[in-house]
Motif scaffolding. Structure first.
Motif, PDB file in Angstrom:
ATOM      1  N   ILE A 227      53.434  43.569  99.951  1.00  0.00           N
ATOM      2  CA  ILE A 227      52.519  44.228  99.056  1.00  0.00           C
ATOM      3  C   ILE A 227      51.711  43.280  98.236  1.00  0.00           C
ATOM      4  N   PRO A 228      50.963  43.854  97.720  1.00  0.00           N
ATOM      5  CA  PRO A 228      49.267  44.488  97.567  1.00  0.00           C
ATOM      6  C   PRO A 228      48.661  43.760  98.780  1.00  0.00           C
ATOM      7  N   GLY A 229      48.630  42.279  98.807  1.00  0.00           N
ATOM      8  CA  GLY A 229      48.127  41.125 100.109  1.00  0.00           C
ATOM      9  C   GLY A 229      48.784  41.883 101.641  1.00  0.00           C
ATOM     10  N   HIS A 230      48.880  41.204 102.695  1.00  0.00           N
ATOM     11  CA  HIS A 230      49.248  40.901 104.092  1.00  0.00           C
ATOM     12  C   HIS A 230      49.292  42.966 104.379  1.00  0.00           C
ATOM     13  N   SER A 231      48.665  43.546 104.170  1.00  0.00           N
ATOM     14  CA  SER A 231      48.539  44.939 104.008  1.00  0.00           C
ATOM     15  C   SER A 231      47.348  45.263 104.872  1.00  0.00           C
ATOM     16  N   ARG A 232      47.048  44.940 105.864  1.00  0.00           N
ATOM     17  CA  ARG A 232      46.080  44.971 107.165  1.00  0.00           C
ATOM     18  C   ARG A 232      46.635  46.800 108.408  1.00  0.00           C
ATOM     19  N   ALA A 233      48.038  46.833 108.192  1.00  0.00           N
ATOM     20  CA  ALA A 233      47.858  47.478 108.979  1.00  0.00           C
ATOM     21  C   ALA A 233      47.953  49.057 107.720  1.00  0.00           C
ATOM     22  N   VAL A 234      48.890  48.756 107.127  1.00  0.00           N
ATOM     23  CA  VAL A 234      47.973  49.886 106.253  1.00  0.00           C
ATOM     24  C   VAL A 234      46.969  50.428 106.103  1.00  0.00           C
ATOM     25  N   THR A 235      45.881  49.569 105.618  1.00  0.00           N
ATOM     26  CA  THR A 235      44.877  49.938 104.931  1.00  0.00           C
ATOM     27  C   THR A 235      43.328  50.300 106.620  1.00  0.00           C
ATOM     28  N   ALA A 236      44.123  49.912 108.041  1.00  0.00           N
ATOM     29  CA  ALA A 236      43.777  50.242 109.122  1.00  0.00           C
ATOM     30  C   ALA A 236      44.296  52.042 109.391  1.00  0.00           C
ATOM     31  N   SER A 237      45.550  51.762 108.599  1.00  0.00           N
ATOM     32  CA  SER A 237      45.971  53.247 109.439  1.00  0.00           C
ATOM     33  C   SER A 237      45.337  54.779 108.343  1.00  0.00           C
ATOM     34  N   TYR A 238      45.341  53.846 107.208  1.00  0.00           N
ATOM     35  CA  TYR A 238      44.764  54.587 105.802  1.00  0.00           C
ATOM     36  C   TYR A 238      43.660  54.047 105.229  1.00  0.00           C
ATOM     37  N   PRO A 239      43.118  53.679 105.254  1.00  0.00           N
ATOM     38  CA  PRO A 239      41.648  53.498 104.618  1.00  0.00           C
ATOM     39  C   PRO A 239      40.904  53.386 103.903  1.00  0.00           C
ATOM     40  N   GLU A 240      41.188  54.639 102.670  1.00  0.00           N
ATOM     41  CA  GLU A 240      41.219  55.382 101.736  1.00  0.00           C
ATOM     42  C   GLU A 240      42.704  54.190 100.898  1.00  0.00           C
ATOM     43  N   VAL A 241      42.818  53.669 101.466  1.00  0.00           N
ATOM     44  CA  VAL A 241      44.325  52.541 100.619  1.00  0.00           C
ATOM     45  C   VAL A 241      43.123  51.680  99.931  1.00  0.00           C
ATOM     46  N   GLY A 242      42.542  50.299 100.312  1.00  0.00           N
ATOM     47  CA  GLY A 242      42.123  49.306 100.367  1.00  0.00           C
ATOM     48  C   GLY A 242      40.930  49.474  99.305  1.00  0.00           C
ATOM     49  N   CYS A 243      40.453  48.564  98.799  1.00  0.00           N
ATOM     50  CA  CYS A 243      38.637  48.451  98.268  1.00  0.00           C
ATOM     51  C   CYS A 243      37.932  49.299  98.766  1.00  0.00           C
TER      52      CYS A 243
ATOM     53  N   TYR B 102      68.207  45.479  96.035  1.00  0.00           N
ATOM     54  CA  TYR B 102      67.104  44.911  96.255  1.00  0.00           C
ATOM     55  C   TYR B 102      66.328  45.253  96.903  1.00  0.00           C
ATOM     56  N   ILE B 103      64.884  45.295  96.760  1.00  0.00           N
ATOM     57  CA  ILE B 103      63.946  45.508  97.699  1.00  0.00           C
ATOM     58  C   ILE B 103      63.227  44.379  97.636  1.00  0.00           C
ATOM     59  N   HIS B 104      62.497  43.469  98.566  1.00  0.00           N
ATOM     60  CA  HIS B 104      61.628  42.864  98.731  1.00  0.00           C
ATOM     61  C   HIS B 104      60.170  43.562  98.517  1.00  0.00           C
ATOM     62  N   VAL B 105      59.182  43.559  97.285  1.00  0.00           N
ATOM     63  CA  VAL B 105      57.781  43.554  97.471  1.00  0.00           C
ATOM     64  C   VAL B 105      56.882  42.848  97.431  1.00  0.00           C
ATOM     65  N   ALA B 106      57.429  41.113  98.263  1.00  0.00           N
ATOM     66  CA  ALA B 106      56.268  40.945  97.720  1.00  0.00           C
ATOM     67  C   ALA B 106      55.459  39.729  97.867  1.00  0.00           C
ATOM     68  N   GLY B 107      53.869  39.608  97.801  1.00  0.00           N
ATOM     69  CA  GLY B 107      53.488  39.518  95.949  1.00  0.00           C
ATOM     70  C   GLY B 107      52.455  38.296  97.315  1.00  0.00           C
ATOM     71  N   ASP B 108      52.654  37.985  97.862  1.00  0.00           N
ATOM     72  CA  ASP B 108      52.448  36.798  98.235  1.00  0.00           C
ATOM     73  C   ASP B 108      50.808  36.232  98.701  1.00  0.00           C
ATOM     74  N   GLU B 109      50.163  35.887  98.832  1.00  0.00           N
ATOM     75  CA  GLU B 109      49.032  35.154  99.354  1.00  0.00           C
ATOM     76  C   GLU B 109      48.186  36.499  99.452  1.00  0.00           C
ATOM     77  N   VAL B 110      47.728  36.968  98.264  1.00  0.00           N
ATOM     78  CA  VAL B 110      46.506  37.961  97.700  1.00  0.00           C
ATOM     79  C   VAL B 110      45.744  37.902  97.765  1.00  0.00           C
ATOM     80  N   ASN B 111      44.509  38.503  98.496  1.00  0.00           N
ATOM     81  CA  ASN B 111      43.559  37.934  99.016  1.00  0.00           C
ATOM     82  C   ASN B 111      42.205  39.008  97.614  1.00  0.00           C
ATOM     83  N   ARG B 112      42.604  38.386  96.546  1.00  0.00           N
ATOM     84  CA  ARG B 112      42.446  38.554  94.987  1.00  0.00           C
ATOM     85  C   ARG B 112      41.120  38.761  94.789  1.00  0.00           C
TER      86      ARG B 112
END
Length: 834
Positions: free
Chosen positions: A258-274, A317-327
């Motif tokens: 999160i928050p990028g690299h999340s196409r699998a989320v936004t494809a399943s729950y479109p309301e999550v995306g912008c 620890y839990i890894h929450v990523a944060g790389d290559e976010v398409n801001r």
């Protein structure tokens, strides 16, 4: 006299014991002392294990049996008698937590550790001793070892999103890490191309987001083809894998991207995306793959996800990523822009920082610390307990450590094992070409850039295996992992002053490759080197007793190919390929025959070098020749090259007067049209090293195996201006075409030659060079002798097709019959065989 003879006889009889057996332990221990004598393993073999090891007893028992051939009788406790193997936890030991003591003497085998994990590390060393090449099965030499790791964090990441690896494959991977005393398995469970972790409060994440293909919410990608592809781990699966790893001394850190690299989320729950109409592409070409920061309901969803993941994984620890976010998504999103205005933010990095501070509060609620990629340092302060995974380069790790954050050094240039291992092999290239030797050269603590106090912030080292290109061939995941992870284990464990490539390579090839094979790992063996000089090919095997086979027709050698046994006399050296074979499953890449460099230099002085070389023995035919300048090592690329000239019989053929930096690895094209074996050829060039820094390179001159006729390329598709169609006309393997959209039925690319070309074979390649991304899945190639009438050739197979013309060819055309289901399409230069 008689007494002297007796003493000599006693001395000679003891020589086998005095000569220490090579134990070839990887990673190399801190202290090892071998003594005369050996312990013969009795049958039955009694094993005593501390009760703190009760969860590991089955693992210990099974591996003793596998490595000794004796089924042990295991009891739990601290009492031990003679001729036993004892595994004991002693919290009073003056050792780091993962350290251990191992002693083998006439009384038995004793493994002690301050913790259960320390004992398990000692157990791995015992298994390696049992499997060393010079140790006779059923015996172990007397030895005393005290050992502990240099770093507390010794990790490896596996991406299970782009390619899905089943539960047993993940368990195998954990076994292999444990055998190398690695202690962290970073499980990359989610990304654009698949969500792999069951979340019961959001079932569509796996019902929909775990699958891609026709009719699915996710498009095919990374070789999955026009079929349903995917899978996921149930919560019971993940609990099982966590327990499995724990029994082997390994903690699992889950990553939820999160928050990028999340196409699998936004494809399943479109309301999550912008809520935006623009399709703004990420670095990988994905669209709509970012969580909306301004949607308050998203933080409730993240709370649910983190709550469930935290309950499955006990690691701190839990890894929450944060790389290559398409801001860019946030910059066009009304909700995100409203949040920016409310908070007084001036750029989208501050939005990213806001997001992570919210996520960290959620993690705190479930008693977890967060780990993130180094990009999360941008945009503002974050929790000081945050762990930073520095992947973009060593400098990012330095920045993190200077800011006071605990830092994991995992620069892609050394520790990303999805990188290709040579110029001709499959894999990424954006960071480096990274073979085992280069990986081993990595030093995690940059002494000159960090104070002693800042150096303490380097918590450890980690590797990563991203899986974009692990879909084929079979078992490439293992090939890309080992023996590079063997090198990584020594980086993480062994003292800096004890690291030595030649020593490591000796241990690796003498015993450890056999251990890897016995573990069932289809590793990458080391290739031979083949040199052509004075009409003779001479091959050097990569290590003693390596099996090298060859093919003389330009095909990849197989296990049935001729065995190389002596130098080969030939003029057709270009057709030979050589390859090392370890067993039925394991081999090296095939390598071509090379010529020796035509020139080289090495200097650390600010100076101008004028180099003139007679290269007549290197030139043997007409054709297109390429002169390449390759730095011999990292940090040796200083200096500039200029006025490069080639002379034939002292007559100038061609010159390149412009200056080129060595760092750019210049590749210059020459045409030789009047070759005669009596001709002389001379190469002149100037090197200016402008600073007193190392400048060192090898200069090679080789004839291209392909024709490069003048060609004009046109297409029905719109080009990306940064990757224009004209790139298909330059015969430069590093440049290529990118379109702006996916290809569709009816699209085409036409190559038209100025003059008809005589060729035995023409290879038509799509996708990025070296990568099966943005390829043509549906289509075929056709060719024309007159530029008007076309003959249908082969259909594309995994992005490539070939034609075998019987007459001179005027034109070649790619005909596309369907979408490639990717954001764009890429094409390459033709490879035209004479």
């Amino acid at each position: 006299m008689r007494k002297s003879i007796l003493l000599i006889a006693i001395f000679l009889s003891s020589l086998p014991f005095l000569q220490a057996q090579k134990l070839d332990i990887i990673p190399k221990p801190v202290s090892i002392q071998q003594n005369a004598g050996q312990f013969v393993l009795p049958s039955p073999l009694k094993v005593v294990a501390d009760k703190k090891l009760k969860n590991s007893i089955d693992y210990i028992s099974a591996n003793i049996s596998k490595n000794t051939g004796i089924n042990p009788v295991v009891s739990v406790g601290k009492k031990h008698g003679k001729n036993t193997i004892s595994f004991l936890v002693d919290t009073k030991l003056d050792l780091p937590n993962d350290g251990y003591q191992l002693e083998i003497n006439e009384k038995g085998i004793f493994v002690k550790g301050k913790t259960a994990n320390g004992v398990l590390n000692g157990f791995q060393t015992l298994l390696q001793i049992c499997s060393a090449k010079e140790v006779k099965k059923g015996t172990v030499p007397f030895v005393k070892i005290e050992d502990y790791p240099r770093f507390e964090w010794r990790g490896m990441m596996l991406d299970c999103s782009r390619q899905f690896f089943d539960k047993q494959t993940v368990k195998n991977y954990i076994d292999w890490l444990a055998a190398h005393k690695m202690n962290i398995f970073h499980w990359h469970l989610t990304d654009d191309n698949g969500w792999r972790a069951e979340i019961k409060s959001m079932p569509d994440l796996t019902l929909k987001g775990a699958w891609r293909g026709p009719g699915e919410v996710l498009l095919p990608s990374y070789g999955s083809g026009d079929k349903r592809y995917g899978g996921f781990y149930t919560q019971d699966d993940m609990k099982e894998v966590v327990a499995y790893a724990s029994a082997r001394g390994i903690s699992i850190m889950p990553e939820i991207e999160i928050p990028g690299h999340s196409r699998a989320v936004t494809a399943s729950y479109p309301e999550v995306g912008c809520a935006i109409t623009q399709e703004l592409k990420s670095v990988q070409g994905e669209v709509k793959n970012v969580w909306c920061v301004g949607r308050e309901e998203n933080y409730d969803l993240l709370d649910s996800i983190i709550r469930e993941i935290s309950g499955l994984f006990p690691f701190e620890y839990i890894h929450v990523a944060g790389d290559e976010v398409n801001r860019a998504n946030w910059e066009h999103c009304p909700k995100c822009q409203a949040l920016m205005a409310k908070e007084g933010f001036t750029d989208s990095f501050q939005l990213q920082n806001y997001f992570f501070r919210r996520v960290q509060k959620i993690a705190d609620k479930y008693h977890k610390k967060t780990d993130g990629w180094n990009e999360i340092l941008k945009g503002g302060e974050i929790d000081p307990n945050t762990l930073i995974s520095a992947w973009q380069g060593i400098s990012y790790g330095i920045e993190s450590a200077k800011k006071g954050y605990q830092t994991i050094m995992m620069p892609g240039q050394y520790t990303y094992f999805d990188m290709a291992q040579s110029e001709t092999e499959r894999g990424h290239r954006w960071a480096a070409i990274t073979d085992t030797k280069r990986a081993y050269s990595f030093e995690p603590i940059p002494n000159d850039d960090l104070t002693p106090e800042e150096q303490k912030n380097i918590k450890g080292v980690q590797g990563a295996l991203w899986s974009e290109y692990l879909d084929r061939p079979a078992r490439i995941m293992e090939y890309q992992s080992y023996p590079r992870i063997s090198a990584l284990s020594e980086i993480g464990w062994t003292k800096k002053e004890d690291k030595n490539w030649d020593d490591f390579y000796g241990r690796l090839t003498h015993s450890h490759l056999k251990r890897l094979a016995d573990m069932g790992i289809a590793f990458r063996d080391f290739p031979p080197s083949a040199i052509y000089q004075n009409g003779i090919i001479t091959v050097t095997p990569p290590y003693e007793n390596a099996v090298v086979r060859y093919d003389a027709q330009g095909n990849e050698p197989t296990r049935n190919s001729p065995l190389y046994s002596k130098p080969i006399q030939t003029k057709d050296y270009e057709n030979y390929l050589f390859r090392t074979f370890f067993n039925e499953d394991i081999a090296s890449p095939a390598v071509k025959v090379e010529k020796l460099p035509v020139a080289e230099w090495s200097t650390s002085t600010a100076e101008i070098l004028t180099i003139s070389k007679n290269i007549s023995e290197h030139v043997d035919k007409n054709g297109i020749w390429y002169l390449t300048f390759t730095p011999t090592a990292d940090g040796a690329s200083n200096g500039a090259i200029r006025t490069v000239s080639l002379f034939e019989n002292d007559k100038l053929i061609q010159t390149f007067p412009e200056e080129k930096t060595l760092k750019s690895k210049p590749r210059l094209r020459f045409v030789i049209q009047n070759y005669n074996e009596k001709n002389t050829y001379r190469l002149n060039f100037t090197v200016e090293n402008k600073e007193a820094k190392e400048s060192s390179a090898k200069v090679n001159f080789n004839c291209s195996p392909y024709l490069e006729p003048q060609v004009k390329v046109t297409s029905s598709m719109v080009e990306n201006p940064k990757f224009p169609i004209a790139n298909l006309e330059d015969y430069n393997i590093e440049t290529y075409l990118r379109t702006d959209v996916a290809c569709a039925n009816g699209d085409w690319i036409l190559y038209t030659f100025t003059n008809p070309v005589v060729a035995s074979k023409i290879d038509v390649l799509t996708g990025i060079p070296h990568h099966p991304r943005f390829i043509v899945n549906n289509g075929y190639v056709e060719y024309s002798y007159d530029g008007i009438d076309f003959i249908k050739g082969d259909a594309f197979d995994y992005g490539n097709a070939s034609i075998f013309p019987k007459q001179p060819v005027k034109a070649v055309r790619i005909q596309i019959t369907g979408t490639n289901n990717e954001p764009l399409m890429a094409g390459q230069d033709l490879k035209i065989n004479p």
